[in-house]
Design a protein around this motif. Structure first.
Motif, PDB file in Angstrom:
ATOM      1  N   MET A   1       0.957  -1.144   0.094  1.00  9.28           N
ATOM      2  CA  MET A   1       0.100   0.121  -0.222  1.00  9.28           C
ATOM      3  C   MET A   1       1.017   1.496  -0.154  1.00  9.28           C
ATOM      4  O   MET A   1       2.017   1.028   0.305  1.00  9.28           O
ATOM      5  CB  MET A   1      -0.942   0.021   1.207  1.00  9.28           C
ATOM      6  N   THR A   2       0.812   2.051  -0.582  1.00  8.56           N
ATOM      7  CA  THR A   2       1.533   2.925  -0.655  1.00  8.56           C
ATOM      8  C   THR A   2       0.829   4.405   0.008  1.00  8.56           C
ATOM      9  O   THR A   2      -0.529   4.159   1.178  1.00  8.56           O
ATOM     10  CB  THR A   2       1.215   3.893  -2.457  1.00  8.56           C
ATOM     11  N   GLN A   3       1.711   5.592   0.476  1.00  7.25           N
ATOM     12  CA  GLN A   3       1.251   6.171   1.202  1.00  7.25           C
ATOM     13  C   GLN A   3      -0.289   6.933   0.504  1.00  7.25           C
ATOM     14  O   GLN A   3      -0.849   7.542   1.893  1.00  7.25           O
ATOM     15  CB  GLN A   3       2.068   7.284   1.553  1.00  7.25           C
ATOM     16  N   ARG A   4      -0.403   6.963  -0.335  1.00  8.05           N
ATOM     17  CA  ARG A   4      -1.539   8.464  -0.281  1.00  8.05           C
ATOM     18  C   ARG A   4      -2.765   7.071  -0.972  1.00  8.05           C
ATOM     19  O   ARG A   4      -4.338   7.615  -0.020  1.00  8.05           O
ATOM     20  CB  ARG A   4      -1.619   8.234  -2.636  1.00  8.05           C
ATOM     21  N   GLN A   5      -2.655   5.620  -1.327  1.00  8.89           N
ATOM     22  CA  GLN A   5      -3.319   4.838  -0.728  1.00  8.89           C
ATOM     23  C   GLN A   5      -3.866   4.370   0.807  1.00  8.89           C
ATOM     24  O   GLN A   5      -5.420   5.194   1.279  1.00  8.89           O
ATOM     25  CB  GLN A   5      -3.066   3.464  -0.889  1.00  8.89           C
ATOM     26  N   LEU A   6      -3.054   4.708   1.565  1.00 10.48           N
ATOM     27  CA  LEU A   6      -3.438   4.543   3.132  1.00 10.48           C
ATOM     28  C   LEU A   6      -3.867   5.625   3.819  1.00 10.48           C
ATOM     29  O   LEU A   6      -4.590   5.857   4.366  1.00 10.48           O
ATOM     30  CB  LEU A   6      -1.199   4.920   4.375  1.00 10.48           C
ATOM     31  N   SER A   7      -3.522   7.454   2.837  1.00 10.11           N
ATOM     32  CA  SER A   7      -4.612   8.459   3.478  1.00 10.11           C
ATOM     33  C   SER A   7      -5.242   8.286   2.839  1.00 10.11           C
ATOM     34  O   SER A   7      -5.932   8.996   3.575  1.00 10.11           O
ATOM     35  CB  SER A   7      -3.522   9.155   2.315  1.00 10.11           C
ATOM     36  N   ALA A   8      -5.813   7.552   1.826  1.00  2.53           N
ATOM     37  CA  ALA A   8      -7.462   7.420   1.464  1.00  2.53           C
ATOM     38  C   ALA A   8      -7.923   7.062   2.069  1.00  2.53           C
ATOM     39  O   ALA A   8      -9.171   7.342   2.397  1.00  2.53           O
ATOM     40  CB  ALA A   8      -7.584   6.922  -0.791  1.00  2.53           C
ATOM     41  N   ALA A   9      -7.501   5.444   2.404  1.00  3.16           N
ATOM     42  CA  ALA A   9      -8.330   4.818   3.167  1.00  3.16           C
ATOM     43  C   ALA A   9      -8.346   4.796   5.267  1.00  3.16           C
ATOM     44  O   ALA A   9      -9.396   5.000   5.160  1.00  3.16           O
ATOM     45  CB  ALA A   9      -7.446   3.330   3.316  1.00  3.16           C
ATOM     46  N   THR A  10      -7.549   5.893   5.330  1.00  5.71           N
ATOM     47  CA  THR A  10      -7.860   6.241   7.094  1.00  5.71           C
ATOM     48  C   THR A  10      -8.441   8.041   6.607  1.00  5.71           C
ATOM     49  O   THR A  10      -8.529   7.902   7.723  1.00  5.71           O
ATOM     50  CB  THR A  10      -6.456   6.657   7.685  1.00  5.71           C
ATOM     51  N   GLY A  11      -7.970   8.514   6.020  1.00  5.50           N
ATOM     52  CA  GLY A  11      -8.835  10.255   5.635  1.00  5.50           C
ATOM     53  C   GLY A  11      -8.316  10.744   6.087  1.00  5.50           C
ATOM     54  O   GLY A  11      -7.855  12.428   5.909  1.00  5.50           O
ATOM     55  N   TYR A  12      -6.511  10.441   6.476  1.00  8.31           N
ATOM     56  CA  TYR A  12      -5.366  11.479   6.437  1.00  8.31           C
ATOM     57  C   TYR A  12      -4.715  12.213   5.000  1.00  8.31           C
ATOM     58  O   TYR A  12      -4.883  11.145   4.736  1.00  8.31           O
ATOM     59  CB  TYR A  12      -4.625  10.909   7.666  1.00  8.31           C
ATOM     60  N   SER A  13      -3.831  13.100   5.928  1.00 11.32           N
ATOM     61  CA  SER A  13      -3.226  13.319   4.442  1.00 11.32           C
ATOM     62  C   SER A  13      -2.112  12.838   3.993  1.00 11.32           C
ATOM     63  O   SER A  13      -2.140  12.139   5.357  1.00 11.32           O
ATOM     64  CB  SER A  13      -3.025  15.370   4.955  1.00 11.32           C
ATOM     65  N   HIS A  14      -1.836  12.825   2.049  1.00 12.05           N
ATOM     66  CA  HIS A  14      -0.765  12.446   2.368  1.00 12.05           C
ATOM     67  C   HIS A  14       0.817  12.751   3.128  1.00 12.05           C
ATOM     68  O   HIS A  14       1.760  11.719   2.939  1.00 12.05           O
ATOM     69  CB  HIS A  14      -0.587  12.615   0.952  1.00 12.05           C
ATOM     70  N   ALA A  15       0.880  13.975   3.443  1.00 13.85           N
ATOM     71  CA  ALA A  15       2.299  14.928   4.121  1.00 13.85           C
ATOM     72  C   ALA A  15       1.682  14.234   5.946  1.00 13.85           C
ATOM     73  O   ALA A  15       2.485  13.747   6.705  1.00 13.85           O
ATOM     74  CB  ALA A  15       1.745  16.233   5.018  1.00 13.85           C
ATOM     75  N   ILE A  16       0.603  13.511   6.098  1.00  9.90           N
ATOM     76  CA  ILE A  16       0.749  13.198   8.086  1.00  9.90           C
ATOM     77  C   ILE A  16       1.203  12.140   7.357  1.00  9.90           C
ATOM     78  O   ILE A  16       1.998  11.441   8.465  1.00  9.90           O
ATOM     79  CB  ILE A  16      -1.129  13.015   8.548  1.00  9.90           C
ATOM     80  N   VAL A  17       0.531  10.585   6.381  1.00 10.77           N
ATOM     81  CA  VAL A  17       1.084   9.453   6.494  1.00 10.77           C
ATOM     82  C   VAL A  17       2.374   9.567   6.721  1.00 10.77           C
ATOM     83  O   VAL A  17       3.217   8.742   6.666  1.00 10.77           O
ATOM     84  CB  VAL A  17       0.171   9.089   5.786  1.00 10.77           C
ATOM     85  N   SER A  18       3.385  10.435   5.475  1.00 13.98           N
ATOM     86  CA  SER A  18       4.984  10.247   5.553  1.00 13.98           C
ATOM     87  C   SER A  18       5.091  10.675   6.510  1.00 13.98           C
ATOM     88  O   SER A  18       6.279  10.430   6.489  1.00 13.98           O
ATOM     89  CB  SER A  18       4.930  11.154   4.395  1.00 13.98           C
ATOM     90  N   GLN A  19       4.564  11.499   7.722  1.00 13.71           N
ATOM     91  CA  GLN A  19       4.814  11.960   9.356  1.00 13.71           C
ATOM     92  C   GLN A  19       5.044  10.600   9.983  1.00 13.71           C
ATOM     93  O   GLN A  19       5.658   9.790  10.435  1.00 13.71           O
ATOM     94  CB  GLN A  19       4.718  12.604  10.199  1.00 13.71           C
TER      95      GLN A  19
END
Length: 210
Positions: A1-19
């Motif tokens: 799963m990419t960061q953007r996919q996890l972002s979409a699945a959790t509702g958090y921004s891509h920047a937050i997932v990257s952190q």
């Protein structure tokens, strides 16, 4: 799963997932992350057991056991701040300042405008303390003794106990919003304009470490 996919699945921004991935911050809603990754919160926290075992739990002594799955809520509602709550009935957005959308799950049957609020301050202590999360439903009518979220003309909301007081000399019905902490004064609807935003239907207190 990419960061953007996890972002979409959790509702958090891509920047937050990257952190998260760079271990700069920890997720506030670990359950949502575990569900998106199809694993357990315990494995994410400790690395103990199998990442595929979504029913694994870790005891105090570090032993891993397997338990029967408990039904969890399927309704996802936004966690908003006091300013957003103050204008909630005016259809403000769900997006937080950093671009993310924090949500929680609940199994309650709620109205479409329901939201969660993380408590700040100690006006309702010791029953409701800072850091607790309350689920609020604007579609529920307040009853005597209910905990409500309201505003009195300011931009921010407040959380207090609702107490109807009958009718004043002009025949108008009025009520008080009463804090549990006696340091704070009650708010009276016959003295200032108060708008009830919604009624608390669930109260959550999370374990605090340290």
């Amino acid at each position: 799963m990419t960061q953007r996919q996890l972002s979409a699945a959790t509702g958090y921004s891509h920047a937050i997932v990257s952190q998260w991935e760079n271990d700069l911050i920890k997720p506030k809603n670990l359950l949502a992350v575990a569900q998106a990754l199809r694993t357990s919160m315990e494995w994410l926290l400790t690395g103990i057991g199998s990442p595929d075992d979504r029913n694994a739990t870790v005891s105090i002594d570090g032993n891993v056991s397997t338990v029967e799955p408990v039904p969890i809520g399927t309704t996802r509602i936004p966690v908003i701040d006091y300013v957003q709550a103050g204008c909630w009935t005016e259809a403000c957005g769900h997006t937080l300042a950093d671009g993310s959308i924090e949500t929680i799950l609940t199994d309650l049957e709620l109205g479409s405008r329901a939201f969660a609020l993380r408590v700040k301050g100690d006006s309702m202590a010791p029953d409701i303390i800072e850091g607790d999360v309350v689920v609020v439903d604007p579609d529920v009518s307040p009853q005597p003794g209910d905990i409500v979220v309201a505003k009195n003309g300011s931009h921010e909301a407040t959380i207090k106990q609702y107490r109807p007081r009958g009718y004043n000399a002009e025949g108008k019905e009025w009520f008080e919003l009463v804090p549990r902490n006696e340091v704070y004064a009650p708010m009276r609807s016959d003295v200032c304009s108060i708008t009830i935003i919604g009624v608390m239907v669930e109260h959550r207190r999370y374990r605090r470490r340290g």
